[in-house]
Design a protein around this motif. Structure first.
Motif, PDB file in Angstrom:
ATOM      1  N   SER A 104       0.831  -1.210   0.000  1.00 12.72           N
ATOM      2  CA  SER A 104       0.000   0.000   0.000  1.00 12.72           C
ATOM      3  C   SER A 104       0.865   1.258   0.000  1.00 12.72           C
ATOM      4  CB  SER A 104      -0.896   0.006   1.241  1.00 12.72           C
ATOM      5  OG  SER A 104      -1.501   1.268   1.422  1.00 12.72           O
ATOM      6  N   PRO A 105       0.396   2.339  -0.612  1.00 10.11           N
ATOM      7  CA  PRO A 105       1.111   3.620  -0.546  1.00 10.11           C
ATOM      8  C   PRO A 105       1.251   4.122   0.904  1.00 10.11           C
ATOM      9  CG  PRO A 105      -0.572   3.671  -2.263  1.00 10.11           C
ATOM     10  CD  PRO A 105      -0.797   2.422  -1.476  1.00 10.11           C
ATOM     11  N   LYS A 106       0.398   3.612   1.773  1.00  9.96           N
ATOM     12  CA  LYS A 106       0.430   4.024   3.172  1.00  9.96           C
ATOM     13  C   LYS A 106       1.225   3.055   4.057  1.00  9.96           C
ATOM     14  CE  LYS A 106      -3.990   6.487   2.996  1.00  9.96           C
ATOM     15  NZ  LYS A 106      -3.353   7.821   3.115  1.00  9.96           N
ATOM     16  N   ALA A 107       1.845   2.060   3.443  1.00 11.03           N
ATOM     17  CA  ALA A 107       2.564   1.036   4.216  1.00 11.03           C
ATOM     18  C   ALA A 107       3.719   1.647   5.007  1.00 11.03           C
ATOM     19  CB  ALA A 107       3.074  -0.054   3.283  1.00 11.03           C
ATOM     20  N   GLU A 108       4.492   2.505   4.377  1.00  7.08           N
ATOM     21  CA  GLU A 108       5.636   3.129   5.057  1.00  7.08           C
ATOM     22  C   GLU A 108       5.167   3.943   6.261  1.00  7.08           C
ATOM     23  OE1 GLU A 108       8.807   6.737   4.258  1.00  7.08           O
ATOM     24  OE2 GLU A 108       8.305   5.437   2.571  1.00  7.08           O
ATOM     25  N   GLU A 109       4.126   4.746   6.057  1.00  4.57           N
ATOM     26  CA  GLU A 109       3.594   5.556   7.152  1.00  4.57           C
ATOM     27  C   GLU A 109       3.064   4.673   8.276  1.00  4.57           C
ATOM     28  OE1 GLU A 109       0.180   9.013   7.998  1.00  4.57           O
ATOM     29  OE2 GLU A 109       0.562   8.303   5.949  1.00  4.57           O
ATOM     30  N   ALA A 110       2.417   3.578   7.905  1.00  2.00           N
ATOM     31  CA  ALA A 110       1.872   2.656   8.916  1.00  2.00           C
ATOM     32  C   ALA A 110       2.996   2.045   9.747  1.00  2.00           C
ATOM     33  CB  ALA A 110       1.056   1.564   8.239  1.00  2.00           C
ATOM     34  N   PHE A 111       4.096   1.656   9.086  1.00  2.00           N
ATOM     35  CA  PHE A 111       5.226   1.079   9.816  1.00  2.00           C
ATOM     36  C   PHE A 111       5.820   2.117  10.763  1.00  2.00           C
ATOM     37  CE2 PHE A 111       8.264  -2.603   9.542  1.00  2.00           C
ATOM     38  CZ  PHE A 111       9.019  -2.227  10.645  1.00  2.00           C
ATOM     39  N   TYR A 112       5.937   3.350  10.268  1.00  3.64           N
ATOM     40  CA  TYR A 112       6.461   4.407  11.143  1.00  3.64           C
ATOM     41  C   TYR A 112       5.538   4.637  12.322  1.00  3.64           C
ATOM     42  CZ  TYR A 112       7.222   9.013  13.076  1.00  3.64           C
ATOM     43  OH  TYR A 112       7.405  10.055  13.961  1.00  3.64           O
ATOM     44  N   MET A 113       4.240   4.659  12.087  1.00  2.00           N
ATOM     45  CA  MET A 113       3.295   4.908  13.169  1.00  2.00           C
ATOM     46  C   MET A 113       3.272   3.757  14.167  1.00  2.00           C
ATOM     47  SD  MET A 113       2.245   7.914  12.914  1.00  2.00           S
ATOM     48  CE  MET A 113       1.092   7.770  14.274  1.00  2.00           C
ATOM     49  N   TYR A 114       3.536   2.556  13.693  1.00  2.00           N
ATOM     50  CA  TYR A 114       3.696   1.419  14.611  1.00  2.00           C
ATOM     51  C   TYR A 114       4.882   1.679  15.538  1.00  2.00           C
ATOM     52  CZ  TYR A 114       6.030  -2.906  16.025  1.00  2.00           C
ATOM     53  OH  TYR A 114       6.717  -3.860  16.739  1.00  2.00           O
ATOM     54  N   ALA A 115       6.023   2.055  14.941  1.00  2.00           N
ATOM     55  CA  ALA A 115       7.222   2.334  15.741  1.00  2.00           C
ATOM     56  C   ALA A 115       6.999   3.537  16.657  1.00  2.00           C
ATOM     57  CB  ALA A 115       8.414   2.589  14.820  1.00  2.00           C
ATOM     58  N   ASN A 116       6.319   4.551  16.140  1.00  2.00           N
ATOM     59  CA  ASN A 116       6.060   5.747  16.937  1.00  2.00           C
ATOM     60  C   ASN A 116       5.111   5.451  18.092  1.00  2.00           C
ATOM     61  OD1 ASN A 116       4.126   8.481  17.178  1.00  2.00           O
ATOM     62  ND2 ASN A 116       6.321   8.890  17.024  1.00  2.00           N
ATOM     63  N   SER A 117       4.132   4.578  17.849  1.00  2.00           N
ATOM     64  CA  SER A 117       3.210   4.176  18.920  1.00  2.00           C
ATOM     65  C   SER A 117       3.966   3.436  20.014  1.00  2.00           C
ATOM     66  CB  SER A 117       2.096   3.282  18.363  1.00  2.00           C
ATOM     67  OG  SER A 117       1.276   3.982  17.458  1.00  2.00           O
ATOM     68  N   MET A 118       4.888   2.575  19.602  1.00  2.00           N
ATOM     69  CA  MET A 118       5.704   1.852  20.586  1.00  2.00           C
ATOM     70  C   MET A 118       6.553   2.840  21.385  1.00  2.00           C
ATOM     71  SD  MET A 118       4.902  -1.290  20.415  1.00  2.00           S
ATOM     72  CE  MET A 118       6.197  -1.873  21.510  1.00  2.00           C
ATOM     73  N   TYR A 119       7.074   3.842  20.711  1.00  2.00           N
ATOM     74  CA  TYR A 119       7.859   4.877  21.401  1.00  2.00           C
ATOM     75  C   TYR A 119       6.992   5.620  22.417  1.00  2.00           C
ATOM     76  CZ  TYR A 119       9.976   9.451  22.182  1.00  2.00           C
ATOM     77  OH  TYR A 119      10.463  10.595  22.777  1.00  2.00           O
ATOM     78  N   LYS A 120       5.800   6.008  22.000  1.00  2.00           N
ATOM     79  CA  LYS A 120       4.891   6.734  22.894  1.00  2.00           C
ATOM     80  C   LYS A 120       4.478   5.884  24.092  1.00  2.00           C
ATOM     81  CE  LYS A 120       4.032  10.597  20.455  1.00  2.00           C
ATOM     82  NZ  LYS A 120       4.226  11.983  20.959  1.00  2.00           N
ATOM     83  N   ASP A 121       4.444   4.577  23.893  1.00  2.00           N
ATOM     84  CA  ASP A 121       3.998   3.667  24.948  1.00  2.00           C
ATOM     85  C   ASP A 121       5.129   3.285  25.906  1.00  2.00           C
ATOM     86  OD1 ASP A 121       1.705   2.252  25.975  1.00  2.00           O
ATOM     87  OD2 ASP A 121       2.654   0.390  25.348  1.00  2.00           O
ATOM     88  N   ALA A 122       6.361   3.635  25.548  1.00  2.00           N
ATOM     89  CA  ALA A 122       7.508   3.287  26.392  1.00  2.00           C
ATOM     90  C   ALA A 122       7.443   4.053  27.713  1.00  2.00           C
ATOM     91  CB  ALA A 122       8.809   3.596  25.669  1.00  2.00           C
ATOM     92  N   PRO A 123       7.756   3.411  28.831  1.00  2.00           N
ATOM     93  CA  PRO A 123       7.624   4.045  30.154  1.00  2.00           C
ATOM     94  C   PRO A 123       8.798   4.948  30.506  1.00  2.00           C
ATOM     95  CG  PRO A 123       8.464   1.835  30.405  1.00  2.00           C
ATOM     96  CD  PRO A 123       8.206   2.016  28.929  1.00  2.00           C
ATOM     97  N   ASN A 124       8.675   5.660  31.605  1.00  2.00           N
ATOM     98  CA  ASN A 124       9.788   6.439  32.134  1.00  2.00           C
ATOM     99  C   ASN A 124      10.918   5.504  32.555  1.00  2.00           C
ATOM    100  OD1 ASN A 124       8.471   8.924  31.799  1.00  2.00           O
ATOM    101  ND2 ASN A 124       7.483   8.762  33.803  1.00  2.00           N
ATOM    102  N   PHE A 125      12.120   6.054  32.674  1.00  2.00           N
ATOM    103  CA  PHE A 125      13.303   5.230  32.914  1.00  2.00           C
ATOM    104  C   PHE A 125      13.241   4.448  34.228  1.00  2.00           C
ATOM    105  CE2 PHE A 125      14.394   8.951  35.405  1.00  2.00           C
ATOM    106  CZ  PHE A 125      15.122   8.438  36.460  1.00  2.00           C
ATOM    107  N   ASN A 126      12.472   4.939  35.205  1.00  2.00           N
ATOM    108  CA  ASN A 126      12.450   4.285  36.515  1.00  2.00           C
ATOM    109  C   ASN A 126      11.497   3.083  36.568  1.00  2.00           C
ATOM    110  OD1 ASN A 126      10.342   6.176  36.184  1.00  2.00           O
ATOM    111  ND2 ASN A 126      10.009   6.305  38.373  1.00  2.00           N
ATOM    112  N   LEU A 127      10.832   2.784  35.448  1.00  2.00           N
ATOM    113  CA  LEU A 127       9.936   1.625  35.387  1.00  2.00           C
ATOM    114  C   LEU A 127      10.578   0.515  34.557  1.00  2.00           C
ATOM    115  CD1 LEU A 127       6.600   3.565  34.763  1.00  2.00           C
ATOM    116  CD2 LEU A 127       7.463   2.683  36.940  1.00  2.00           C
ATOM    117  N   ASP A 128       9.883  -0.619  34.484  1.00  2.00           N
ATOM    118  CA  ASP A 128      10.400  -1.743  33.698  1.00  2.00           C
ATOM    119  C   ASP A 128      10.579  -1.317  32.243  1.00  2.00           C
ATOM    120  OD1 ASP A 128      10.881  -4.747  33.375  1.00  2.00           O
ATOM    121  OD2 ASP A 128       9.301  -4.357  31.912  1.00  2.00           O
ATOM    122  N   GLN A 129      11.738  -1.673  31.651  1.00  2.00           N
ATOM    123  CA  GLN A 129      12.093  -1.187  30.326  1.00  2.00           C
ATOM    124  C   GLN A 129      11.925  -2.229  29.218  1.00  2.00           C
ATOM    125  OE1 GLN A 129      13.108   2.209  29.628  1.00  2.00           O
ATOM    126  NE2 GLN A 129      12.072   2.252  31.605  1.00  2.00           N
TER     127      GLN A 129
END
Length: 309
Positions: A104-129
Motif C-alpha cells: 500500500s502507498p500508506k505502508a511506510e507511514e503505517a510502519f512508522y506509526m507502529y514504531a512511533n506508537s511503541m515509542y509513545k507507549d515506552a515508560p519512564n526510565f524508573n519503570l520496567d524497560q
C-alpha cells in the motif's frame, strides 16, 4: 427565567444537543448500514471525535474484508486509537495494517506509526524497560527498512531518547546496588557487576566517571569485608580497577579518594599475601607431622616381637 440567566439557558441547550448527538450515534450503531457507518466514521474523524470514529471503524472493518474501503478503514481506525493515546492498541493496528497491506502507498507511514506508537507507549526510565527495548527494535527496523524516509530523522531522535532512558535505568540500578552494598557481600559483588555492565553498554555516558570510581570503591569494600582466603584476589582486582580509573580520568574529582583506596588495597594485599604464606607454612608443618607419625607407626609394625621359635 432563562433570559435573566443566559448561562443557564446556554447550558440547557448544550445538554439537549449532546443528548441528541448521543442518541443519533447510538441509533447509527444499532441500525445504520455499513456504508452509513463508514461515511459517519470519516466525518467524526475529520471533526476530531476520535472515540466515535474509532468505534465505528472498529465495527465495520471486519465487514469490509475484500472491499476497497477496508484498507482506509483499517488505517484510520489505527489513527483513531493513536489520537486517543491508546498507543498499545494503535501499535497493534498499524503493525497489522503493514502486514496486510505491505504494498500500500500508506505502508511506510503505517510502519512508522507502529514504531512511533511503541515509542509513545515506552515508560519512564524508573519503570520496567521491556517495552522500551521493543520500541528501540521497531524504530531501528524502520530506519533499516526505509533509510531515506521523511520519518527517519524523527526515528533517530526517538532512538536517542529511548537509549538515554536505558542508560538512566542502568545508572540508577548500579547506584542502588552501591548504596545497599553494605548489607551483604552479595550486594558488593552485584554493584561491581552492574557497573562493569554499564561501562560496556554505555562507554561514552556522562555517568561513566562517577560509576568507574564507585566500581573501585565497591571492589575495595568487597575485599575489605571478605574472608582472608578471598582477600588476595579481591584486593588485586581493586588495585587493577584503581589503576584503570586513574589512567582514564587523571584529573578526576575522585582522584584523592582513589589514592586512599590504592593505599588501603596495597596494605590489604600485603596482609593477604602474608596470611597466605602463613597458611602454607602451617599446612607444610602439618603435612610433615603427619608424615613423621606415619613413619614412626610403620617402624613399630616392622620391629620383631619377643615370641619363642
Amino acid at each position: 427565567m432563562f433570559l435573566k440567566r443566559p448561562h443557564i439557558a446556554l447550558l440547557f441547550v448544550s445538554i439537549l444537543l449532546l443528548s441528541a448527538c448521543s442518541s443519533k450515534f447510538m441509533k447509527l450503531q444499532k441500525k445504520g448500514t455499513t456504508d452509513e457507518k463508514y461515511k459517519a466514521a470519516n466525518e467524526y474523524y475529520k471533526k476530531g471525535d476520535y472515540y466515535k470514529a474509532g468505534t465505528l471503524f472498529e465495527e465495520i472493518v471486519p465487514l469490509l474484508k475484500g472491499d476497497s474501503l477496508a484498507e482506509i478503514a483499517q488505517f484510520y481506525n489505527a489513527y483513531s486509537q493513536y489520537q486517543q493515546r491508546q498507543y498499545s492498541m494503535s501499535a497493534y493496528l498499524f503493525k497489522s495494517f503493514y502486514a496486510t497491506y505491505a504494498n500500500s502507498p500508506k505502508a511506510e507511514e503505517a510502519f512508522y506509526m507502529y514504531a512511533n506508537s511503541m515509542y509513545k507507549d515506552a515508560p519512564n526510565f524508573n519503570l520496567d524497560q521491556s517495552s522500551t527495548i521493543t520500541a528501540i527494535d521497531a524504530l531501528q527496523t524502520f530506519i533499516n527498512s526505509f533509510p531515506d524516509s521523511k520519518y527517519a530523522e524523527n526515528c533517530v531522535a526517538d532512538l536517542k531518547d529511548l537509549r538515554h532512558r536505558l542508560e538512566q535505568k542502568a545508572y540508577e540500578k548500579a547506584k542502588l546496588y552501591y548504596k545497599t552494598s553494605g548489607v551483604t557481600i552479595a550486594n558488593f559483588k552485584a554493584a561491581v557487576v552492574a557497573i562493569d555492565n554499564f561501562q560496556k553498554d554505555f562507554p561514552d555516558s556522562e555517568y561513566i566517571e562517577e560509576l568507574s570510581f564507585l566500581k573501585v570503591q565497591s571492589q575495595y569494600d568487597l575485599a575489605s569485608v571478605s574472608f582472608e582466603n578471598k582477600q588476595k584476589e579481591r584486593f588485586t582486582d581493586a588495585l587493577k580497577f584503581q589503576e584503570e580509573f586513574v589512567d582514564k580520568f587523571p584529573k578526576s574529582k575522585y582522584l584523592k579518594q582513589a589514592e586512599k583506596i590504592y593505599e588501603g588495597s596495597t596494605k590489604g594485599l600485603e596482609k593477604a599475601v602474608k596470611y597466605e604464606q602463613e597458611v602454607k607454612e602451617l599446612k607444610a608443618k602439618e603435612a610433615a607431622r603427619v608424615a613423621k607419625e606415619k613413619e614412626e607407626a610403620s617402624k613399630k609394625e616392622e620391629k620383631p616381637g619377643d615370641s619363642k621359635p
